[in-house]
Scaffold this active site. Sequence first.
Site, short mmCIF file in Angstrom:
data_model
loop_
_atom_site.label_atom_id
_atom_site.label_comp_id
_atom_site.label_asym_id
_atom_site.label_seq_id
_atom_site.Cartn_x
_atom_site.Cartn_y
_atom_site.Cartn_z
CE LYS A 84 -4.50 0.04 2.18
NZ LYS A 84 -5.15 0.31 3.47
C1 E4P Z 1 -8.51 0.56 3.70
O1 E4P Z 1 -7.63 0.16 2.97
C2 E4P Z 1 -8.43 1.86 4.41
O2 E4P Z 1 -7.16 2.04 4.99
C3 E4P Z 1 -9.53 1.98 5.43
O3 E4P Z 1 -10.75 1.56 4.85
C4 E4P Z 1 -9.66 3.38 5.98
O4 E4P Z 1 -10.82 3.44 6.77
P1 E4P Z 1 -11.05 4.65 7.79
O5 E4P Z 1 -11.46 5.85 6.95
O6 E4P Z 1 -12.17 4.19 8.69
O7 E4P Z 1 -9.77 4.88 8.54
#
Ligand code: E4P
Length: 223
Positions: A84
């Site tokens: 990521k």
């Molecule tokens: C997924 O890859 C994201 O990091 C995650 O859905 C972020 O979610 P949040 O906005 O609740 O932190």
Amino acid sequence: MKFFLDTANLEEIKVAAAYGFMDGVTTNPSLMAREGLGDQVKQIEAICKVVTGPVSAEVLATDIEGMISEGRALGKIAENVVVKLPLTMQGLAATKVLAEERYKVNATLVFSALQALLAAKAGAAFVSPFVGRLDEIGVDGMGVVEDIVTIYGNYGYETEVIVASVRHPQHVLQAALIGADICTIPFKVVQQLSGHPLTDKGLAAFLADHGKVAKPASGRKKN
Ligand code: E4P
């Protein structure tokens, strides 16, 4: 539509794996911190022992060389690890290098269709628009997803759209109606997907009606 579980919690992952519809996992530094994990390598190794689908692990570096170095290290943990990278200019440069080295990249912290277009052009395998955080500032998060799906379809980009930052089942429904490839869902929302009061009410009624006519088990007097 594929379902990824949005968590770094191994117990949640094991439970969700038993449901049979978890196609992958996404983590991020906040989800790791929530589990008290400063070093994510061991947790990603453990998750990859339970999950055969894509498991996203996020780099912490913000400079190009650091992201590339961390990305290579994460990508070597297991063949299903997806690296990521944040959608910054540095992240795009690192995406290009890692994609050329055949690592799968998930472009994260995406909040616009134009950012998603850049991610696809850089060679990202996945893009993660954060719909919940957009909704929270009054922007239509699912509208951004719809634009991304349209643009990718216009030009035949193979980057898969992961609807992220999901807050409730409506986000999952809208993602499916739009035709997003994947929805990454917190465990709490997964548990909400199957629940319906009419299902519970109907099942109770079926069992009650059966109870009225069921013959007592042989040898057991009906009281
Ligand atoms: C997924 O890859 C994201 O990091 C995650 O859905 C972020 O979610 P949040 O906005 O609740 O932190």
